[in-house]
Design an enzyme around this catalytic site. Structure first.
Site, PDB file in Angstrom:
ATOM      1  N   HIS A  23       0.814  -1.403  -0.003  1.00 45.25           N
ATOM      2  CA  HIS A  23       0.067   0.155  -0.037  1.00 45.25           C
ATOM      3  C   HIS A  23       0.837   1.062   0.252  1.00 45.25           C
ATOM      4  O   HIS A  23       0.585   2.158  -0.669  1.00 45.25           O
ATOM      5  CB  HIS A  23      -1.030  -0.035   1.317  1.00 45.25           C
ATOM      6  CG  HIS A  23      -1.895  -0.958   1.477  1.00 45.25           C
ATOM      7  ND1 HIS A  23      -1.950  -1.943   2.468  1.00 45.25           N
ATOM      8  CD2 HIS A  23      -2.742  -1.365   0.466  1.00 45.25           C
ATOM      9  CE1 HIS A  23      -3.194  -2.711   2.186  1.00 45.25           C
ATOM     10  NE2 HIS A  23      -3.555  -2.375   0.902  1.00 45.25           N
ATOM     11  N   LYS A  47     -15.951  -7.155   5.391  1.00 45.63           N
ATOM     12  CA  LYS A  47     -14.880  -7.792   5.709  1.00 45.63           C
ATOM     13  C   LYS A  47     -14.664  -7.597   7.172  1.00 45.63           C
ATOM     14  O   LYS A  47     -14.918  -6.640   7.845  1.00 45.63           O
ATOM     15  CB  LYS A  47     -13.421  -7.257   5.377  1.00 45.63           C
ATOM     16  CG  LYS A  47     -13.235  -7.606   3.803  1.00 45.63           C
ATOM     17  CD  LYS A  47     -11.852  -7.069   3.351  1.00 45.63           C
ATOM     18  CE  LYS A  47     -11.482  -7.431   2.023  1.00 45.63           C
ATOM     19  NZ  LYS A  47     -10.009  -6.856   1.661  1.00 45.63           N
ATOM     20  N   ARG A  96      -2.324  -5.664  -8.433  1.00 46.07           N
ATOM     21  CA  ARG A  96      -1.329  -6.191  -8.218  1.00 46.07           C
ATOM     22  C   ARG A  96      -1.103  -7.240  -9.323  1.00 46.07           C
ATOM     23  O   ARG A  96      -0.018  -7.550  -9.706  1.00 46.07           O
ATOM     24  CB  ARG A  96      -1.331  -7.093  -6.844  1.00 46.07           C
ATOM     25  CG  ARG A  96      -1.124  -6.203  -5.648  1.00 46.07           C
ATOM     26  CD  ARG A  96      -1.699  -6.958  -4.374  1.00 46.07           C
ATOM     27  NE  ARG A  96      -3.301  -6.983  -4.794  1.00 46.07           N
ATOM     28  CZ  ARG A  96      -3.886  -7.847  -4.147  1.00 46.07           C
ATOM     29  NH1 ARG A  96      -3.295  -8.447  -2.841  1.00 46.07           N
ATOM     30  NH2 ARG A  96      -5.133  -8.208  -4.168  1.00 46.07           N
ATOM     31  N   SER A 134      -2.998  -8.187   2.867  1.00 45.13           N
ATOM     32  CA  SER A 134      -3.105  -8.094   4.312  1.00 45.13           C
ATOM     33  C   SER A 134      -3.454  -9.372   4.976  1.00 45.13           C
ATOM     34  O   SER A 134      -2.997  -9.673   5.921  1.00 45.13           O
ATOM     35  CB  SER A 134      -4.051  -6.990   4.704  1.00 45.13           C
ATOM     36  OG  SER A 134      -3.793  -5.743   4.224  1.00 45.13           O
TER      37      SER A 134
HETATM   38  N1  COA Z   1      -0.062  -4.113  -1.385  1.00 46.06           N
HETATM   39  C1  COA Z   1      -0.446  -4.927  -0.848  1.00 46.06           C
HETATM   40  N2  COA Z   1      -1.917  -5.356  -0.610  1.00 46.06           N
HETATM   41  C2  COA Z   1      -2.564  -4.791  -1.504  1.00 46.06           C
HETATM   42  C3  COA Z   1      -2.390  -3.914  -2.397  1.00 46.06           C
HETATM   43  C4  COA Z   1      -1.074  -3.462  -2.388  1.00 46.06           C
HETATM   44  N3  COA Z   1      -0.691  -2.219  -3.244  1.00 46.06           N
HETATM   45  N4  COA Z   1      -3.353  -3.518  -2.995  1.00 46.06           N
HETATM   46  C5  COA Z   1      -4.362  -4.064  -2.572  1.00 46.06           C
HETATM   47  N5  COA Z   1      -3.901  -4.945  -1.452  1.00 46.06           N
HETATM   48  C6  COA Z   1      -4.544  -5.955  -0.803  1.00 46.06           C
HETATM   49  C7  COA Z   1      -5.172  -5.845   0.423  1.00 46.06           C
HETATM   50  O1  COA Z   1      -4.257  -5.715   1.311  1.00 46.06           O
HETATM   51  C8  COA Z   1      -6.449  -6.467   0.694  1.00 46.06           C
HETATM   52  O2  COA Z   1      -5.902  -7.756   1.023  1.00 46.06           O
HETATM   53  P1  COA Z   1      -6.987  -8.750   1.953  1.00 46.06           P
HETATM   54  O3  COA Z   1      -8.010  -8.898   1.066  1.00 46.06           O
HETATM   55  O4  COA Z   1      -6.349  -9.927   2.282  1.00 46.06           O
HETATM   56  O5  COA Z   1      -7.608  -7.814   2.983  1.00 46.06           O
HETATM   57  C9  COA Z   1      -6.895  -6.589  -0.928  1.00 46.06           C
HETATM   58  O6  COA Z   1      -5.874  -6.354  -1.706  1.00 46.06           O
HETATM   59  C10 COA Z   1      -7.909  -5.376  -1.316  1.00 46.06           C
HETATM   60  O7  COA Z   1      -7.987  -4.591  -0.499  1.00 46.06           O
HETATM   61  P2  COA Z   1      -8.387  -3.211  -0.646  1.00 46.06           P
HETATM   62  O8  COA Z   1      -7.346  -2.575  -1.628  1.00 46.06           O
HETATM   63  O9  COA Z   1      -8.149  -2.491   0.791  1.00 46.06           O
HETATM   64  O10 COA Z   1      -9.670  -3.176  -1.154  1.00 46.06           O
HETATM   65  P3  COA Z   1     -10.797  -3.889  -0.554  1.00 46.06           P
HETATM   66  O11 COA Z   1     -11.533  -4.869  -1.521  1.00 46.06           O
HETATM   67  O12 COA Z   1     -10.858  -4.433   0.804  1.00 46.06           O
HETATM   68  O13 COA Z   1     -11.848  -2.581  -0.407  1.00 46.06           O
HETATM   69  C11 COA Z   1     -12.984  -0.603  -1.303  1.00 46.06           C
HETATM   70  C12 COA Z   1     -12.229  -1.940  -1.499  1.00 46.06           C
HETATM   71  C13 COA Z   1     -13.055  -0.235   0.161  1.00 46.06           C
HETATM   72  C14 COA Z   1     -12.514   0.430  -2.215  1.00 46.06           C
HETATM   73  C15 COA Z   1     -14.523  -0.965  -1.944  1.00 46.06           C
HETATM   74  O14 COA Z   1     -14.877  -1.937  -0.892  1.00 46.06           O
HETATM   75  C16 COA Z   1     -15.594   0.100  -1.662  1.00 46.06           C
HETATM   76  O15 COA Z   1     -15.461   1.259  -2.294  1.00 46.06           O
HETATM   77  N6  COA Z   1     -16.385   0.259  -0.438  1.00 46.06           N
HETATM   78  C17 COA Z   1     -17.074   1.177  -0.246  1.00 46.06           C
HETATM   79  C18 COA Z   1     -18.717   1.002  -0.487  1.00 46.06           C
HETATM   80  C19 COA Z   1     -18.797   1.176  -1.982  1.00 46.06           C
HETATM   81  O16 COA Z   1     -18.641   2.233  -2.509  1.00 46.06           O
HETATM   82  N7  COA Z   1     -19.406   0.043  -2.730  1.00 46.06           N
HETATM   83  C20 COA Z   1     -19.556   0.225  -4.271  1.00 46.06           C
HETATM   84  C21 COA Z   1     -18.134   0.028  -4.991  1.00 46.06           C
HETATM   85  S1  COA Z   1     -18.645   0.189  -6.699  1.00 46.06           S
END
Ligand code: COA
Length: 170
Positions: A23, A47, A96, A134
């Site tokens: 991140h 989550k 990724r 994560s």
């Molecule tokens: N390096 C390491 N890990 C990374 C990374 C990076 N550069 N980019 C993403 N990841 C990992 C994260 O650690 C996470 O791992 P995990 O699933 O083991 O926890 C995974 O990739 C995805 O995580 P993240 O980037 O935090 O995205 P998310 O899928 O958890 O959340 C939101 C995405 C919060 C942006 C999305 O759910 C959202 O917009 N929520 C709000 C409600 C909404 O608007 N919904 C409609 C969307 S159209």
């Protein structure tokens, strides 16, 4: 004659449970493009998180303390609505590998439908972080595996405390 370009602000939303070096890599790349980055912990995702919202904010704040032009906050509800409230027209997401693409593509198009004036910008982290997540880190950490190369020091410490591991290997 040099031309002065105006640079802009962007939003980097995510669960950040916890923030990893992957991140951080994306955050630094985004700051090469944008002047200001709002890093926002999404609260009401499905989550189940290890760290509370406050802890996740604190860990991100500690990890980015040497960086200029960042704000760390949280939001509930839609990312698009939060982006609007912040007056931000770019959403940063990390890609990724190919497996991220379908979900991210869908989310980007939906967010554009919800907020036509904004676009999602995808950034690729350094290759060494492409297999990082994560959940994987938490799993390795739980069993006292070595994770220091994947996490900012403050997160290593916090994970050690969370799992109550003495002499944490992090
Ligand atoms: N390096 C390491 N890990 C990374 C990374 C990076 N550069 N980019 C993403 N990841 C990992 C994260 O650690 C996470 O791992 P995990 O699933 O083991 O926890 C995974 O990739 C995805 O995580 P993240 O980037 O935090 O995205 P998310 O899928 O958890 O959340 C939101 C995405 C919060 C942006 C999305 O759910 C959202 O917009 N929520 C709000 C409600 C909404 O608007 N919904 C409609 C969307 S159209």
């Amino acid at each position: 004659m040099s031309i002065k370009f105006e640079r802009k602000a962007a939003l980097y939303p995510g669960s950040f449970d916890p923030i990893t070096n992957g991140h951080l890599d994306i955050i630094k790349r985004a700051l090469n493009i944008f002047d200001y980055l709002v890093i926002a912990v999404a609260v009401n995702t499905d989550k189940k998180t290890l760290f509370t919202k406050e802890e996740r904010i604190e860990l991100i704040t500690g990890a980015v303390r040497d960086l200029d032009g960042v704000e760390v906050t949280s939001f509930t509800g839609l990312t698009a609505e939060f982006a609007k409230s912040k007056g931000v027209k770019a959403i940063v997401r990390g890609l990724r590998m190919v497996s991220d693409f379908e979900y991210e593509f869908q989310m980007a198009l939906m967010n554009r439908k919800l907020m036509p004036e904004a676009d999602t910008i995808f950034l690729m982290p350094s290759e060494k972080y492409t297999y990082l997540s994560s959940s994987l880190i938490k799993d390795i950490g739980k069993y006292n595996g070595k994770i220091e190369c994947f996490l900012p020091p403050n997160v290593v410490e916090a994970l050690g405390k969370k799992f109550q591991i003495k002499n944490y290997r992090g």
